[in-house]
Every structure is written in C-alpha cells, then in structure tokens.
Design an enzyme around this catalytic site. Structure first.
Site, PDB file in Angstrom:
ATOM      1  N   ALA A  76      -6.016  -1.092   2.765  1.00 37.80           N
ATOM      2  CA  ALA A  76      -4.967  -0.165   3.207  1.00 37.80           C
ATOM      3  C   ALA A  76      -5.371   1.244   2.794  1.00 37.80           C
ATOM      4  O   ALA A  76      -6.322   1.421   2.035  1.00 37.80           O
ATOM      5  CB  ALA A  76      -3.634  -0.524   2.557  1.00 37.80           C
ATOM      6  N   LYS A  77      -4.690   2.222   3.288  1.00 38.06           N
ATOM      7  CA  LYS A  77      -4.887   3.602   2.836  1.00 38.06           C
ATOM      8  C   LYS A  77      -3.631   4.376   3.165  1.00 38.06           C
ATOM      9  O   LYS A  77      -2.907   4.042   4.097  1.00 38.06           O
ATOM     10  CB  LYS A  77      -6.082   4.240   3.562  1.00 38.06           C
ATOM     11  CG  LYS A  77      -6.711   5.367   2.790  1.00 38.06           C
ATOM     12  CD  LYS A  77      -7.641   4.841   1.732  1.00 38.06           C
ATOM     13  CE  LYS A  77      -8.276   5.936   0.916  1.00 38.06           C
ATOM     14  NZ  LYS A  77      -9.317   5.428   0.029  1.00 38.06           N
ATOM     15  N   GLY A  78      -3.361   5.411   2.378  1.00 42.77           N
ATOM     16  CA  GLY A  78      -2.173   6.217   2.644  1.00 42.77           C
ATOM     17  C   GLY A  78      -2.454   7.675   2.400  1.00 42.77           C
ATOM     18  O   GLY A  78      -3.500   8.041   1.855  1.00 42.77           O
TER      19      GLY A  78
END
Ligand code: NAD
Length: 402
Positions: A95-97
């Site tokens: 994931a990444k944000g």
C-alpha cells in the site's frame, strides 16, 4: 514509475504464463481511498491511500507529505510495495499513502492536526490486520506517534501495531532508522561476492546522503571491507576524492547541518548537481529520488553496478539500456527492502508486546536479506534474467501462490 512497475509485472506475467484475470489482479489496486482534509485555518488538502494487494497479509507501505503527491504516484509506489514485501518473503501486502501538502508551510500544531485528520478520515481502512502505514518522504516518528494515538482514540486499539516507524518510547523498533541503508549494504555485499569482485578494492559513489544514503555509507565497510567511498552528494551538489572520503566524518558534518558542496577537505573536489551520476566508479548508489537516470542521461553512466536504494531511480529506458550494456542493476524491491523488513519486526514486537535488542533485529534482518538475495541471484542465474525481473517473478509466484 508506474510504467516501470507495470511493465516489469507484465514481463514477469509472460514468463509465468499468467492469464488475463491473474494479470489484472496484479495491475489493479485492490482499493483506492481519497479524502479532503480541512484544517481549522480553512485550508484543505487532498489525501490518498492506495491498497494494492493483501494476498500475503495486511497492506503495508509508507505515507508521504509532499506538494506533488498524486494518485498516480501513490498507485505506482503501492504496486512496488506489494512486489517488495513478497520479494523478501514477508507475510504482508502493499500500500502507499500521501497528502498533497508542503509540510514546511505548516506550524507544528497544524502538522499534528493534519496527521490526526488523515487518520480520522481513513481509520476504517487501516489497522494492525488491515493496513499498516509507516513514515516516508517528509513524515517521521513524531507524525507516526500522533497517528497511532489518534487511531487508538478512535478504535480503542492499544497494540500500537497500526503504524510502524514510531519513536522508541512509543513502540518503535531498535535498528529501524539504519535498516534501509544496512539492508542495502547486506544485499550489495552478496551480489558483489557472487560477481567475484568483493575481495578487491572497489569504488562507490552515493547520490543522496540523507537518511538512507548516509547510513549505507557509514555501515558499508562492515559488510564490504574493500569498499572505498569516492563521491557523495545531496541536493546542494557533492564532493569527490580519488583518495577516498571518510563516511563517518561526512555523516557527522551532514548531521550538523552541513551541505556536501561546502564540505571542507583539501583533497576533495566539488561536484555540480547531477555530476555524481557520471563518476567513473564500480558501484553507483542512487539514494535520493525517482527517475534520476533516464533516456536523456543513461549513456553517460559509467558504473558497473547500480544499487537502487531510492524507489524507482531508473526509468524503463535507462533500465533496459544499462542492462543491455551489462550493468548489474540491483532493483529497489530488493535493495531498499531492509526498511519494510524492520517495520515488519516492529509490528511483530508490538503484537507480542516484546522489545528486541538491536543485535537481534540486525541478525533477523540479515536472515531475510540473505535469503531473498540468494533466491533472486539463483533464479536470475538459472533463467538468464535480470535481477529486477527475477525478483518480480518470485514475488508474483508468492502473491498468486503458484
Ligand atoms: P532523505 O530526505 O532523508 O534523504 C534524501 C537525500 O537526497 C537528502 O540528503 C537530499 O539532500 C538528497 N537529494 C535530494 N535531491 C537530490 C539531488 N538532486 N541530488 C543529490 N541528492 C539529492 O530521504 P531518505 O529517507 O534517505 O530516502 C531516500 C530515498 O529512499 C527515497 O526515494 C525514499 O523513497 C527511499 N526509501 C527510503 C526508505 C527509508 O527507510 N527511509 C525505505 C525505502 C526507500
């Protein structure tokens, strides 16, 4: 970066003869969350969390605060995270944000308000068994501490395992700060041994003497006694010296706020802007930004080995061109995976309410990095493929359980 990530996945899928349903699963993120965060001062910021894949375990990946954060960039980085965690054999997904904000324009209170607002907006999608964010560009332990506190207020979770990269007094892991640089040194040592060039003196240049590059520079002699640092740079420019630069002295100078372009040493010469990339060295370490080697400058690279400590420092053209010229490229998904590996250890420690010593952490890190590097080198050797494609193929086999 998204082109590179997707093109490598497509090449790996072809090698594995995957069908279109399997390929779609790997190219499309599982979920994309977006929110608008409004502070008391009335300003609004766009926030993202892209969850790419969780076949192997909870989503895992950093969270960046930067003005140019976009959905496309976050998607690419989330994809890379799924490949990275799987390539190293961690039971985690990707994931990444990010938040599109220049954090330098915020006061300390506003930064805290923004960090807590991010968690309030996305709390239902994160958590120890769902998605575990960590620091990335312009985010640090202080921000993770605020976030984990907000998460625990909203959900009642007291494990602190919903975020990693926290401060030591708040459930962080010993060895996390050095982990990406240390892991990179472990991987490089093994690759150079495999190439038969680790036992003679060889030269190294490091672009980006920040957290990752600095720790790599200071720790590399532990794993590579014949390494000689001959050039280093930061955003100000750089220095080079044919006599070798002392990494610990450079690190002390940088930690004291010095700029490498002004490094006072009579034996060294100044390097302008990106010139470090074109130094005649054995190993070029890219530890600054993405896409720094591209079709415009790829023909000027003279290094025999490129270690990708940054995410995506080479674009597709540069990757293909340098590989065709016989340059060994140690891909980001392996080279910089030490950070997420120790983040995984932090998550394990939080869940078991344990605190591991630093030697324990480093020993476990060595185990993961060594196993992953051996597997990738063996696969590449047997199938005559690049290390990037081999790492991706092994990762996809694990993600799809084939
Ligand atoms: P950082 O901000 O601490 O360091 C980056 C360094 O690069 C700074 O010294 C900066 O001055 C320098 N820099 C910026 N532009 C430059 C340029 N044009 N030329 C030369 N130097 C330049 O960041 P970091 O945490 O060290 O991360 C570096 C890279 O590694 C990023 O791509 C990041 O995504 C990646 N990465 C970091 C970690 C981690 O654990 N910190 C893990 C995996 C990947």
């Amino acid at each position: 970066m998204i082109e590179m990530a997707q093109s490598t996945i497509k090449k790996a899928a072809k090698q594995l003869q995957l069908d279109s349903k399997q390929l779609d699963l790997l190219l499309q993120p599982k979920a994309e969350h977006q929110a608008s965060l409004t502070l008391k001062n009335g300003k609004t910021y766009k926030a993202y969390r892209v969850q790419h894949n969780n076949n192997l375990g909870p989503h895992k990946g950093g969270l960046r605060f930067a003005e140019d954060v976009s959905l496309d960039e976050v998607r690419a980085l989330a994809t890379l995270m799924s490949i990275k965690t799987a390539a190293v054999g961690l039971p985690l997904g990707g994931a990444k944000g990010g938040v599109a904000v220049n954090p330098k324009e915020l006061s300390g209170d506003e930064l805290q308000e923004l960090s807590r607002a991010y968690v309030a907006a996305l709390a239902q999608h994160i958590g120890p068994d769902k998605d575990v964010p960590a620091p990335d560009v312009n985010t640090d332990a202080r921000i993770m501490d605020w976030m984990v506190d907000e998460y625990s207020k909203i959900t009642g979770d007291t494990t602190k395992a919903s975020f990693t990269g926290k401060s030591l007094q708040n459930g962080g892991s010993l060895g996390r700060e050095q982990a990406t640089g240390r892991g990179g040194a472990m991987v490089l040592a093994q690759v150079l041994q495999d190439m038969g060039i680790a036992k003679k003196d060889f030269t190294v240049a490091i672009q980006g003497f920040g957290n990752v590059g600095l720790h790599f520079g200071v720790l590399m002699k532990q794993y590579l006694p014949h390494a000689i640092l001959v050039a280093a740079s930061d955003s100000s420019g750089g220095v080079s010296s044919a006599f070798g630069l002392p990494p610990a002295k450079l690190a002390k100078y940088k930690n004291g706020g010095g700029k490498l372009l002004d490094y006072p040493d009579s034996d060294s010469v100044e390097l302008a802007a990106d010139d470090i990339l074109y130094e005649e060295v054995d190993v070029l370490v890219c530890a600054a930004l993405g896409d720094v080697i591209n079709k415009d400058n790829m023909s000027r690279i003279k290094a025999k080995v490129v270690l990708e400590l940054a995410n995506g420092p080479l674009d597709i053209s540069a990757d293909e061109y340098l590989t065709s010229k016989g340059v060994t490229i140690i891909p980001d998904v392996l080279a910089n995976a030490g950070g997420v590996t120790v983040s995984y250890f932090e998550w394990l420690q939080n869940r078991a309410n344990e605190t591991w010593t630093e030697p324990e952490v480093n020993k476990k890190l060595q185990h993961y990095m060594q196993k992953a590097t051996t597997d990738i080198l063996d696969y590449a050797d047997k199938n005559k493929l690049s290390l990037r494609l081999s790492a991706t193929i092994l990762a996809l086999q694990r993600i799809l359980d084939i």
